[in-house]
Design an enzyme around this catalytic site. Sequence first.
Site, mmCIF file in Angstrom:
data_model
loop_
_atom_site.group_PDB
_atom_site.id
_atom_site.type_symbol
_atom_site.label_atom_id
_atom_site.label_comp_id
_atom_site.label_asym_id
_atom_site.label_seq_id
_atom_site.Cartn_x
_atom_site.Cartn_y
_atom_site.Cartn_z
ATOM 1 N N HIS A 1 0.801 -1.220 0.000
ATOM 2 C CA HIS A 1 0.000 0.000 0.000
ATOM 3 C C HIS A 1 0.838 1.276 0.000
ATOM 4 O O HIS A 1 0.281 2.365 -0.085
ATOM 5 C CB HIS A 1 -0.944 0.009 1.210
ATOM 6 N N HIS B 1 1.518 6.857 -0.320
ATOM 7 C CA HIS B 1 0.782 5.996 0.615
ATOM 8 C C HIS B 1 -0.682 5.945 0.191
ATOM 9 O O HIS B 1 -1.328 6.981 0.084
ATOM 10 C CB HIS B 1 0.909 6.596 2.018
#
Length: 174
Positions: free
Chosen positions: A79, A94
């Site tokens: 992620h 992110h």
Amino acid sequence: MSLFEDVFPISRRPRAIAANGAADLICAPVSGRVIGLSQVDDPAFSSGMLGEGTALVPDGDVAYAPVSGTVAEVVGSKHALAIDADNGAQVLLHVGIDTVNLRGRGFRDFVGKGDRVGAGDALIWFDRELIRGSGLDDTVIVTVTNARELGGVEPTRAGSVRAGEALLRLKAVR
């Protein structure tokens, strides 16, 4: 549809998009609505602990490289990643808030540590429906972790932005 396609709806790396490659710019990794870091529901980001930058409420499901450089790190849960940019910035990308808890489910990365990327290259596919269906926030965050060394960053956009357009300007470039 094969089992692989059920698990990973996107089986090939998407084509790169056009991105503004100016040395002092950091581009939007996704299309969407720009929000300030102070609006991000994660104190590590909203306090600036993880650098200066901005966030986007995404319209799409692929995050593209906001800069050209070398992938410095890819988080195991897929992620997030960091890029050592050619312009001296250390850029953190992110996807989502608390998405580490998905342990990689709903994510596919297209790069690994040490890979060379160009601004606009596809980096991460993410399943927005799975993220939101898990009760999580799909906000995409871009920070420059060494912004202070570079004199800071300033936003170039408010409102909506398209992936590849200028998002942040570095006040100094190495």
